[in-house]
Design an enzyme around this catalytic site. Structure first.
Site, PDB file in Angstrom:
ATOM      1  N   GLU A 299      -5.395   1.869   2.103  1.00 36.27           N
ATOM      2  CA  GLU A 299      -5.219   0.715   2.996  1.00 36.27           C
ATOM      3  C   GLU A 299      -5.488   1.116   4.438  1.00 36.27           C
ATOM      4  O   GLU A 299      -6.070   0.346   5.211  1.00 36.27           O
ATOM      5  CB  GLU A 299      -3.806   0.148   2.857  1.00 36.27           C
ATOM      6  CG  GLU A 299      -3.561  -1.139   3.629  1.00 36.27           C
ATOM      7  CD  GLU A 299      -3.066  -0.952   5.062  1.00 36.27           C
ATOM      8  OE1 GLU A 299      -2.954  -1.951   5.789  1.00 36.27           O
ATOM      9  OE2 GLU A 299      -2.788   0.210   5.457  1.00 36.27           O
ATOM     10  N   GLU A 300      -5.056   2.323   4.784  1.00 34.42           N
ATOM     11  CA  GLU A 300      -5.188   2.768   6.175  1.00 34.42           C
ATOM     12  C   GLU A 300      -6.645   2.983   6.586  1.00 34.42           C
ATOM     13  O   GLU A 300      -6.946   3.116   7.771  1.00 34.42           O
ATOM     14  CB  GLU A 300      -4.392   4.062   6.389  1.00 34.42           C
ATOM     15  CG  GLU A 300      -2.882   3.916   6.170  1.00 34.42           C
ATOM     16  CD  GLU A 300      -2.184   3.051   7.205  1.00 34.42           C
ATOM     17  OE1 GLU A 300      -2.871   2.496   8.091  1.00 34.42           O
ATOM     18  OE2 GLU A 300      -0.947   2.923   7.132  1.00 34.42           O
TER      19      GLU A 300
ATOM     20  N   HIS B 192       0.845  -1.196   0.000  1.00 32.32           N
ATOM     21  CA  HIS B 192       0.000   0.000   0.000  1.00 32.32           C
ATOM     22  C   HIS B 192       0.878   1.243   0.000  1.00 32.32           C
ATOM     23  O   HIS B 192       1.942   1.277   0.623  1.00 32.32           O
ATOM     24  CB  HIS B 192      -1.004  -0.016   1.153  1.00 32.32           C
ATOM     25  CG  HIS B 192      -0.478   0.329   2.512  1.00 32.32           C
ATOM     26  ND1 HIS B 192      -0.371   1.626   2.967  1.00 32.32           N
ATOM     27  CD2 HIS B 192      -0.065  -0.453   3.545  1.00 32.32           C
ATOM     28  CE1 HIS B 192       0.075   1.627   4.218  1.00 32.32           C
ATOM     29  NE2 HIS B 192       0.275   0.376   4.590  1.00 32.32           N
TER      30      HIS B 192
ATOM     31  N   ASP C 213       5.683   3.092   7.082  1.00 29.64           N
ATOM     32  CA  ASP C 213       4.331   2.561   6.833  1.00 29.64           C
ATOM     33  C   ASP C 213       3.594   3.440   5.828  1.00 29.64           C
ATOM     34  O   ASP C 213       2.915   4.381   6.227  1.00 29.64           O
ATOM     35  CB  ASP C 213       3.575   2.508   8.163  1.00 29.64           C
ATOM     36  CG  ASP C 213       2.214   1.872   8.051  1.00 29.64           C
ATOM     37  OD1 ASP C 213       1.957   1.211   7.032  1.00 29.64           O
ATOM     38  OD2 ASP C 213       1.404   2.055   8.985  1.00 29.64           O
TER      39      ASP C 213
ATOM     40  N   ASP D  21       4.410  -4.778   3.788  1.00 30.32           N
ATOM     41  CA  ASP D  21       3.859  -3.651   4.535  1.00 30.32           C
ATOM     42  C   ASP D  21       4.729  -3.438   5.770  1.00 30.32           C
ATOM     43  O   ASP D  21       4.681  -4.229   6.717  1.00 30.32           O
ATOM     44  CB  ASP D  21       2.409  -3.967   4.922  1.00 30.32           C
ATOM     45  CG  ASP D  21       1.696  -2.782   5.537  1.00 30.32           C
ATOM     46  OD1 ASP D  21       2.335  -1.748   5.774  1.00 30.32           O
ATOM     47  OD2 ASP D  21       0.473  -2.888   5.774  1.00 30.32           O
TER      48      ASP D  21
ATOM     49  N   HIS E   6       2.226   5.150  12.744  1.00 31.18           N
ATOM     50  CA  HIS E   6       1.048   6.006  12.586  1.00 31.18           C
ATOM     51  C   HIS E   6       1.232   7.368  13.251  1.00 31.18           C
ATOM     52  O   HIS E   6       0.258   7.962  13.738  1.00 31.18           O
ATOM     53  CB  HIS E   6      -0.209   5.311  13.123  1.00 31.18           C
ATOM     54  CG  HIS E   6      -0.741   4.271  12.193  1.00 31.18           C
ATOM     55  ND1 HIS E   6      -1.897   3.558  12.440  1.00 31.18           N
ATOM     56  CD2 HIS E   6      -0.292   3.806  10.994  1.00 31.18           C
ATOM     57  CE1 HIS E   6      -2.126   2.713  11.452  1.00 31.18           C
ATOM     58  NE2 HIS E   6      -1.155   2.846  10.552  1.00 31.18           N
TER      59      HIS E   6
END
Length: 438
Positions: free
Chosen positions: A171-172, A125, A137, A200, A287
């Protein structure tokens, strides 16, 4: 990677690619012989992967600090990747979808040639969360598969299977892009995908080395790579159901992949075998706004990028040969320090028709503090000795290898033995397990 849903741990013992030491075997002994191999995978330059990450960082910086779905930074990221692939000779398709009131994008890139009815697909992603630029990420996976695709072009690779790459949007938000792609594939097209590889987060700053335990052939391919460079792996559980392999798996497509860890905490045992800091998350910037180009472990990124190429070159080379019948002994057998006698671990084989094949596989797992002391042989039921390892490997510990032995002159049924002897004093160990596959 999407948000965490469960926490559990499991470990595996890796088995290496065939490591053959015929040149060191005594002339009186039969020596292992190499099986036919796929084209040699390239070393993926980590500097090139990091250059892509630098571009993704610049894109985020110029677009509000992120590359999230529906934001300008994501579209600029897709445009960057697409331009690289177009210039390299890929056929690219930009697929659009709508989520949360915004247009999303998947990028699909096909390499010319290969069997269109047997597609090996690789994906990552490309979107970040809104909180930061998402360089680990998942710039890390996206950049690594981009550079691997460019390596396919540089090599003008002509694999047996058709190669396809995908970069997923949203994706998130719950794997929206990859779900859209899979759900909109006709059933006939889904059936053509022989495997999907997902990457990922593969450059975590306090990394682990985790392998998806979904499709056995894909899993073993990655474990072979890592065992071949002496890096132990564990089964990946933190990302179960949380990344873009999930829609493919739900559609019945074989999946696999790699992961270096997110917000789970590295244990003391993991720090002992992988380095890094125990009691700390694999990625403390998961994140968060600090998931920048400074949030990357170059060694993990380099190893995982090379593993991606290894898998694509090998899995794409030919139709996989189903494994033969296997027999295993998992009982520990202590190996006395030199000048102690050799020890053996027996396996009784029955129910195999005829002779052993010319590509008999012997998986060896010996725990030892100095593998350069070890002499390891396979002894056939009639007493013929096949030397597997003869005091090579220097001061490194443990011997975790797969050997290919031409045992075609041997009747398969009977008692086979793994024999190990310590050739010098002051180091100890034991046969942890071994397996023979016909």
């Amino acid at each position: 990677m999407s948000l965490s849903v469960s926490r559990r741990l499991a470990a595996v013992t890796a088995i290496a690619v065939a490591g053959l030491f015929a040149s060191t075997a005594p002339a009186a002994l039969a020596a292992p012989t190499a099986a036919a191999a796929a084209p040699t995978p390239p070393d993926i330059p980590v500097a090139n992967v990091k250059a892509h990450l630098a571009q993704l960082q610049s894109i985020a910086t110029a677009n509000g600090g992120n590359r999230a779905h529906g934001r300008a930074g994501y579209k600029a990221s897709i445009d960057y990747v697409k331009a690289k692939l177009d210039a390299a000779g890929f056929t690219t398709t930009l697929q659009t979808f709508t989520s949360s009131g915004a247009t999303g994008y998947n990028l699909i890139a096909d390499w010319p040639g290969g069997d269109p009815n047997s597609v090996l697909m690789t994906g990552s992603h490309l979107d970040s969360v809104t909180a930061g630029p998402g360089i680990n990420d998942n710039g890390s996976g996206s950049a690594a598969i981009l550079e691997t695709a460019l390596a396919v072009s540089r090599a003008q690779l002509q694999p047996t299977k058709h190669l396809r790459f995908g970069w997923w949007g949203a994706e998130e938000l719950g794997m929206i892009g990859s779900k859209y792609y899979v759900n909109n594939l006709p059933a006939a097209e889904k059936s053509k995908i022989s495997g999907y590889l997902n990457f990922d987060m593969i450059g975590s700053p306090n990394p682990g080395y985790f392998v998806y335990d979904d499709d056995p052939t894909i899993e073993q391919t990655f474990k072979n790579y890592y065992a071949g460079i002496g890096i132990p792996t564990e089964i990946e559980t933190e990302g179960d159901g949380r990344s873009d392999h999930a829609p493919f798996k739900s559609a019945g497509i074989p999946v696999g992949g790699l992961f270096s860890g997110a917000d789970y905490t590295k244990t003391a045992a993991q720090a002992q075998k992988w380095g890094g800091t125990s009691g700390q998350a694999f990625d403390r910037c998961y994140h968060s706004s600090c998931d920048t180009s400074a949030n990357i472990n170059d060694t993990a990124l380099d190893r995982n990028s090379d593993a991606i190429a290894y898998a694509i070159w090998n899995l794409g080379a030919a139709t996989q040969v189903p494994p033969g019948q296997s027999f295993e002994n998992t009982a520990d057998v202590n190996i006395p320090d030199s000048p102690g006698a050799a020890v053996t671990s027996p396996i009784t084989v029955s129910g195999v028709t005829g002779n052993a094949p010319a590509t008999t596989k012997v998986d060896v797992n010996i725990v030892h503090t100095y593998r350069g002391d070890l002499v390891v042989d396979l002894i056939a039921p009639d007493g013929t000795v096949y030397n597997l390892h003869n005091r090579s490997g220097g001061s490194a510990d443990n011997l975790v290898q797969t050997y290919t032995v031409n045992a075609s002159s041997e009747v398969a049924n009977g008692v086979w033995k793994l024999q190990a002897k310590d050739g010098a004093a002051q180091d100890v160990g034991y046969i942890n397990s071994w397996k023979i596959t016909f």
